[in-house]
Design a protein around this motif. Sequence first.
Motif, short mmCIF file in Angstrom:
data_model
loop_
_atom_site.label_atom_id
_atom_site.label_comp_id
_atom_site.label_asym_id
_atom_site.label_seq_id
_atom_site.Cartn_x
_atom_site.Cartn_y
_atom_site.Cartn_z
N GLY A 46 0.82 -1.21 0.00
CA GLY A 46 0.00 0.00 0.00
C GLY A 46 0.85 1.26 0.00
O GLY A 46 2.08 1.22 0.02
N LEU A 47 0.15 2.37 -0.02
CA LEU A 47 0.80 3.67 -0.07
C LEU A 47 1.07 4.20 1.33
O LEU A 47 0.30 3.95 2.25
N TYR A 48 2.15 4.94 1.45
CA TYR A 48 2.45 5.65 2.70
C TYR A 48 3.32 6.85 2.35
O TYR A 48 3.97 6.89 1.31
N GLU A 49 3.30 7.84 3.22
CA GLU A 49 4.19 8.98 3.07
C GLU A 49 5.32 8.84 4.07
O GLU A 49 5.09 8.52 5.24
N TYR A 50 6.52 9.06 3.58
CA TYR A 50 7.71 8.89 4.39
C TYR A 50 7.98 10.17 5.19
O TYR A 50 8.11 11.25 4.63
N ASN A 51 8.04 10.03 6.49
CA ASN A 51 8.35 11.15 7.38
C ASN A 51 9.77 10.98 7.89
O ASN A 51 10.16 9.89 8.32
N HIS A 52 10.54 12.05 7.86
CA HIS A 52 11.94 11.98 8.23
C HIS A 52 12.33 13.25 8.98
O HIS A 52 11.62 14.25 8.95
N TYR A 53 13.50 13.17 9.63
CA TYR A 53 14.03 14.34 10.35
C TYR A 53 13.89 15.62 9.54
O TYR A 53 14.05 15.60 8.32
N MET A 54 13.66 16.70 10.25
CA MET A 54 13.71 18.06 9.71
C MET A 54 12.55 18.40 8.76
O MET A 54 12.57 19.45 8.15
#
Length: 167
Positions: A46-54
């Motif tokens: 499935g789809l997801y949005e990648y969350n990362h530092y900053m």
Amino acid sequence: VPAAALPPPGQALAQATGKPLNPHDECGLQPTWWKGRSSKRAFVRGLYEYNHYMQDSFDDNGWGCAYRSLQTCVSWYRMQHYVEPEVAVPSIPDIQRLLKRIDEAHKDLEIGSKKWIGTVEGMYLLQEYLKVDCKMMYCQDASDMASQAPQMLEHLEREGTPIMMGA
């Protein structure tokens, strides 16, 4: 990608916020030059949005990894339409507020602090915020993870939901 997660042709993803979408899709592909043994691999479906530092103009460099992993997991549930559209991916201060409210051990947590959280807190938050069941697997140390690999592989092949890992 499940069809339910895809918008009609020509329309944008309603749940998307503009963060990188499924950036790990190409990870784990065996290079054409590889001559070694094959290995099994499985990924979240499935789809997801990648969350990362900053991201989000928020300086969490060096301490925000579990918060960002949790945000990535929440985005997966949103993008599969397993939660109501108004359920947003919480900001780090929102995560801290929720954790302070639901976990006695964090009742004195200062909102905006650089206090680390881990996978246990991630599980509490997913269960409270999204009302999803979670399973905790314990590893003695990083080298013990190899013993859990068959279970994680089976989970990804059967369920396809995200796995949050950490200390």
